[in-house]
Design a protein around this motif. Sequence first.
Motif, PDB file in Angstrom:
ATOM      1  N   ARG A  85      -5.918  13.201  -5.367  1.00 21.86           N
ATOM      2  CA  ARG A  85      -5.022  12.031  -5.293  1.00 21.86           C
ATOM      3  C   ARG A  85      -5.355  11.195  -4.066  1.00 21.86           C
ATOM      4  N   LEU A  86      -5.560  11.858  -2.919  1.00 19.73           N
ATOM      5  CA  LEU A  86      -5.927  11.127  -1.708  1.00 19.73           C
ATOM      6  C   LEU A  86      -7.280  10.435  -1.853  1.00 19.73           C
ATOM      7  N   ASP A  87      -8.240  11.124  -2.458  1.00 19.57           N
ATOM      8  CA  ASP A  87      -9.563  10.518  -2.637  1.00 19.57           C
ATOM      9  C   ASP A  87      -9.492   9.319  -3.576  1.00 19.57           C
ATOM     10  N   THR A  88      -8.650   9.396  -4.592  1.00 19.89           N
ATOM     11  CA  THR A  88      -8.465   8.268  -5.507  1.00 19.89           C
ATOM     12  C   THR A  88      -7.845   7.080  -4.777  1.00 19.89           C
ATOM     13  N   LEU A  89      -6.848   7.337  -3.965  1.00 20.40           N
ATOM     14  CA  LEU A  89      -6.213   6.262  -3.199  1.00 20.40           C
ATOM     15  C   LEU A  89      -7.204   5.629  -2.230  1.00 20.40           C
ATOM     16  N   ARG A  90      -8.023   6.466  -1.614  1.00 20.49           N
ATOM     17  CA  ARG A  90      -9.006   5.933  -0.674  1.00 20.49           C
ATOM     18  C   ARG A  90     -10.024   5.064  -1.388  1.00 20.49           C
ATOM     19  N   ALA A  91     -10.482   5.512  -2.541  1.00 18.66           N
ATOM     20  CA  ALA A  91     -11.473   4.746  -3.293  1.00 18.66           C
ATOM     21  C   ALA A  91     -10.903   3.408  -3.768  1.00 18.66           C
TER      22      ALA A  91
ATOM     23  N   HIS B  43      -1.364   6.762  11.030  1.00 16.39           N
ATOM     24  CA  HIS B  43      -2.820   6.901  11.119  1.00 16.39           C
ATOM     25  C   HIS B  43      -3.315   8.079  10.291  1.00 16.39           C
ATOM     26  N   GLU B  44      -2.605   8.355   9.208  1.00 14.83           N
ATOM     27  CA  GLU B  44      -3.018   9.455   8.332  1.00 14.83           C
ATOM     28  C   GLU B  44      -4.365   9.169   7.681  1.00 14.83           C
ATOM     29  N   GLU B  45      -4.640   7.909   7.363  1.00 17.07           N
ATOM     30  CA  GLU B  45      -5.871   7.579   6.639  1.00 17.07           C
ATOM     31  C   GLU B  45      -7.127   7.839   7.469  1.00 17.07           C
ATOM     32  N   PRO B  46      -7.230   7.330   8.703  1.00  9.70           N
ATOM     33  CA  PRO B  46      -8.439   7.666   9.479  1.00  9.70           C
ATOM     34  C   PRO B  46      -8.520   9.146   9.842  1.00  9.70           C
ATOM     35  N   TRP B  47      -7.381   9.808   9.987  1.00 12.47           N
ATOM     36  CA  TRP B  47      -7.422  11.250  10.250  1.00 12.47           C
ATOM     37  C   TRP B  47      -7.975  11.990   9.039  1.00 12.47           C
ATOM     38  N   TYR B  48      -7.543  11.590   7.842  1.00 11.07           N
ATOM     39  CA  TYR B  48      -8.059  12.223   6.638  1.00 11.07           C
ATOM     40  C   TYR B  48      -9.561  11.990   6.521  1.00 11.07           C
ATOM     41  N   ALA B  49     -10.014  10.775   6.843  1.00 13.00           N
ATOM     42  CA  ALA B  49     -11.452  10.501   6.799  1.00 13.00           C
ATOM     43  C   ALA B  49     -12.195  11.410   7.776  1.00 13.00           C
ATOM     44  N   TYR B  50     -11.608  11.660   8.942  1.00 11.71           N
ATOM     45  CA  TYR B  50     -12.213  12.576   9.919  1.00 11.71           C
ATOM     46  C   TYR B  50     -12.307  13.987   9.356  1.00 11.71           C
TER      47      TYR B  50
ATOM     48  N   PRO C 146       0.852  -1.195   0.000  1.00  8.07           N
ATOM     49  CA  PRO C 146       0.000   0.000   0.000  1.00  8.07           C
ATOM     50  C   PRO C 146       0.887   1.245   0.000  1.00  8.07           C
ATOM     51  N   ILE C 147       0.407   2.299  -0.594  1.00  3.81           N
ATOM     52  CA  ILE C 147       1.224   3.516  -0.619  1.00  3.81           C
ATOM     53  C   ILE C 147       1.316   4.089   0.790  1.00  3.81           C
ATOM     54  N   GLN C 148       2.479   4.632   1.127  1.00  2.00           N
ATOM     55  CA  GLN C 148       2.645   5.287   2.427  1.00  2.00           C
ATOM     56  C   GLN C 148       1.942   6.643   2.351  1.00  2.00           C
ATOM     57  N   THR C 149       0.784   6.735   2.979  1.00  2.00           N
ATOM     58  CA  THR C 149      -0.102   7.881   2.791  1.00  2.00           C
ATOM     59  C   THR C 149       0.497   9.170   3.322  1.00  2.00           C
ATOM     60  N   SER C 150       1.496   9.079   4.185  1.00  2.00           N
ATOM     61  CA  SER C 150       2.041  10.295   4.784  1.00  2.00           C
ATOM     62  C   SER C 150       2.571  11.269   3.736  1.00  2.00           C
ATOM     63  N   VAL C 151       3.120  10.764   2.631  1.00  2.00           N
ATOM     64  CA  VAL C 151       3.705  11.670   1.638  1.00  2.00           C
ATOM     65  C   VAL C 151       2.624  12.411   0.846  1.00  2.00           C
ATOM     66  N   PRO C 152       1.650  11.734   0.211  1.00  2.00           N
ATOM     67  CA  PRO C 152       0.602  12.515  -0.470  1.00  2.00           C
ATOM     68  C   PRO C 152      -0.214  13.378   0.481  1.00  2.00           C
ATOM     69  N   LEU C 153      -0.372  12.938   1.729  1.00  2.00           N
ATOM     70  CA  LEU C 153      -1.115  13.771   2.664  1.00  2.00           C
ATOM     71  C   LEU C 153      -0.329  15.028   3.026  1.00  2.00           C
ATOM     72  N   ALA C 154       0.987  14.908   3.152  1.00  2.00           N
ATOM     73  CA  ALA C 154       1.804  16.092   3.453  1.00  2.00           C
ATOM     74  C   ALA C 154       1.709  17.116   2.329  1.00  2.00           C
ATOM     75  N   LEU C 155       1.654  16.647   1.079  1.00  2.00           N
ATOM     76  CA  LEU C 155       1.487  17.570  -0.049  1.00  2.00           C
ATOM     77  C   LEU C 155       0.161  18.311   0.065  1.00  2.00           C
TER      78      LEU C 155
ATOM     79  N   TYR D 259      -9.658  -1.589   2.075  1.00  2.00           N
ATOM     80  CA  TYR D 259      -9.916  -1.521   3.501  1.00  2.00           C
ATOM     81  C   TYR D 259     -10.489  -0.154   3.841  1.00  2.00           C
ATOM     82  N   ASP D 260     -11.121  -0.066   4.991  1.00  2.00           N
ATOM     83  CA  ASP D 260     -11.804   1.153   5.412  1.00  2.00           C
ATOM     84  C   ASP D 260     -10.792   2.130   6.000  1.00  2.00           C
TER      85      ASP D 260
END
Length: 642
Positions: A402-408, A428-435, A381-390, A412-413
Amino acid sequence: MAKVTASVPVLDPPAWALAQRALLDLLDEGRRLFSSRYTEPDGSLRYTGRLSSRDGADDFFEPFFNWPQLYLLGGADDLLEVCARHWHGVTAQMTALGMFADEFEIGYDWFHQGESLLFTYFLTAADPAAWTERARRFADLYLDPAKGNYDPGRRIIKAPHNGSRGAREGVADSPAYPWTEAEAAQYGYPLDWLLPPGTPVPPLAEDPRLGAEMQRRLGRGDAVGNLSVAGLVANAYLATGEERYAAWLRDYVGAWRRRAEDNGGIVPDNVGPDGVVGSLLDGRWYGGHYGWSWPHGLYSIGQAAAAGALSAALATGDDGYLGFVRSTLDAVIERGVKLPFDECDSANQGRWRAHLGPDVAVPTLLVPYRHSDKGWFDHNPIQTSVPLALWHHTGAPEDRARLDTLRAAAGYDWATVRPFRDKEEAGHEEPWYAYLRGDNPDYPERILAAAHAQARRRVALLLANAGRDLPEEDIHLWQNVNPVVTEALVQLMWGGPQVIYNGGLQQARVRYFDARRRRPGVPDQVAALVSAIEPEATVVTLVNLSATEDRTIVVQGGAFGEHEIVTATATGLDPAAPAWTGRHTEYVHHEPAVAAAEHPVGGPHLTVELPAGTTVTLTLRLRLRARRPSYRAPWEVSESSI
C-alpha cells in the motif's frame, strides 16, 4: 540477559551522531526556556482568562505532550520531575477553570481529549510506579458502566462528549454550536442537508444545522472519534497487565470492526443510542460528530481508527482488528484522483502547502477526505502516518505494498525533507520510509538538520511572544512555540514513527535503558541510529562519543518489550588482526579490522557494553509481538511469553 561488548573504535564520529547529541542538548535548553517564560512555579501556564466553551483544555496540555517522550529518549534526569509538575499544575488549572473533575476532563470529544492525553501516556511509560493508579482510574471511567460513559450491552460510548462526569449530552452548552463564519467558510456546516439549497443563511440561533437539531442528532450516541478511548484503556493494560482491559478492547473495538464490515469496509462515523448506525441521521452512515462530513473527515477518522485498532491488536495479540483501518484506507485510495493540489477542493490548504512546497503545482494522487449527500469531496494527499503505522506494526507485505503504491502515485519525491511543522509534530513519514527502503541514504543528517532548524525557529518565536497576556483565541500559541521537536529522534533512535497524535500509543522497533542509572533512554554521550526495521534484520548502530567514560545500555525489543530478540549479530574488532592503535612509535593508526559474530538472545532485552570511544552495529533478528507488552523496565520483566 545476553550481553555484547563493543570494541570498534570511534575514530571519526559520524555526523548523525554529533547532530543527534547536539539536538538533545538544544531541546533541553529550549524546554527550560519555555518553562521559565510561559509557566508559573506550580507548573501551570500563565493565563488570566477563562474558557468560554467546552473546548480548550487540550491546548493547555499539548505544549508538553512530548516532553516525557524526550525523557524516554534520553533527556535530562530532571525532566521527569518537571513533566510531572507541569501535568499537576495544568490539571489544577483546568479544575479551577471548570473543565476538569477528579483530574480528568468533564466531558468533551476524543479528537481533542486524545491529543491532551498523550502527555499522560508518556508519563505513565516513563514512570509507571507513579502513574499506574491514574492509568487504572481513568480507564475505569469507561469499563465501569456506573460511571455513565459506556453501554456494555450495545457496546457503545453513549455520547460524543464524555469524561469524568459521564456521557455529556449535546455538543455545546449554548443553544447553538459556536461555529464562526471563518470556520463555516473553510469546512462548511454539519447536517448541511437540513437547509435546502438556495435557502438564505439564517441567524446562528435559528440555524437548524447548528442549533437544536445539531444538539439532538450529534450530541447523543457513539461517534467514531471515541475509538481513541482505546489508547486510554491500552495505557492501563500496559501499566497493570489486567486482562479486563484487553477484554474491553475486544468488545468495543470489535464492535466498530463489525460496523465497518457491514458498511462495505468503510468505518461509519455514528451509532445511535439504540446501537444502530445512522438511527439519528435518517439512516446515514456519515454525518456524525467529527465524522465523514464535518469538519476533518479522514484526517480525524483515520487517526482514531488506527489508535483504536492498534491498541486492540497490541493488548490482545490479534491483528484482525486492523482490517477495518485497511479497508477504509483502500476505499478512499480507490476514489482518488490525480491532479495538482493547486486545483483541488482541499479545506486544509495551509498544512498541505507546507508539506508539498513547490510541488503544489505537480499532479499527484489526492484522495477524498469527506463524504456527504453530495458524495466524496475535500481532496488531499493521504496522511501517510496511518498506513505507515499499520506497516510498522505488522511488517506485512500487503501493508508495504500500500505504501509503495502511494509512493508510485505521488507526483512529488518522497525522499524530499522540508523543515516544516505540522500539528502532529510529525509529517516526515515519507522520506523516512524512503530511507528504510534503501534509497534515501542521507536522510539521518537531513532530518536532524530540519529538526535543528525547527527547534531554533521555535525558540526565536518563544522569546518573541513571551510576556503576552493571551486571549482565549490565541492559546494555540503555546503548542506552536513548544521547542521540543521529537519526530527525528523517534525515527532514528527507536526506529518508530511519531505517535499517532489523536490518542495513539508509541510504536518502536527498539528502545533503550541506561543500565547504570536504571532509567529509560540512552546514556549521556551515546547516540543511536536504526537504519533498517525488517524483522529479520533490524539494524541498530550505537556510538559512545565519550573518549574517557564507559557506558552500558540495554536494548529492548519494541516500545513495550513486545518483540523477542532472537539473535544479535554484532560488529567487533577481529581478534586475530593487529591492534588498530599500532605501536606508539608509529605516526598513524592502523585501519581497524572489523568482523561480525552472532549471539543468541532469546528474550526482549540485550545488554550492550560501550567502552569509551567505541561503536557497535547490531543486526537484530526479531519475532514481532511475541511477548506480553508492558511498561515494566528490563530489570522488572518476567520471562513469560504472550
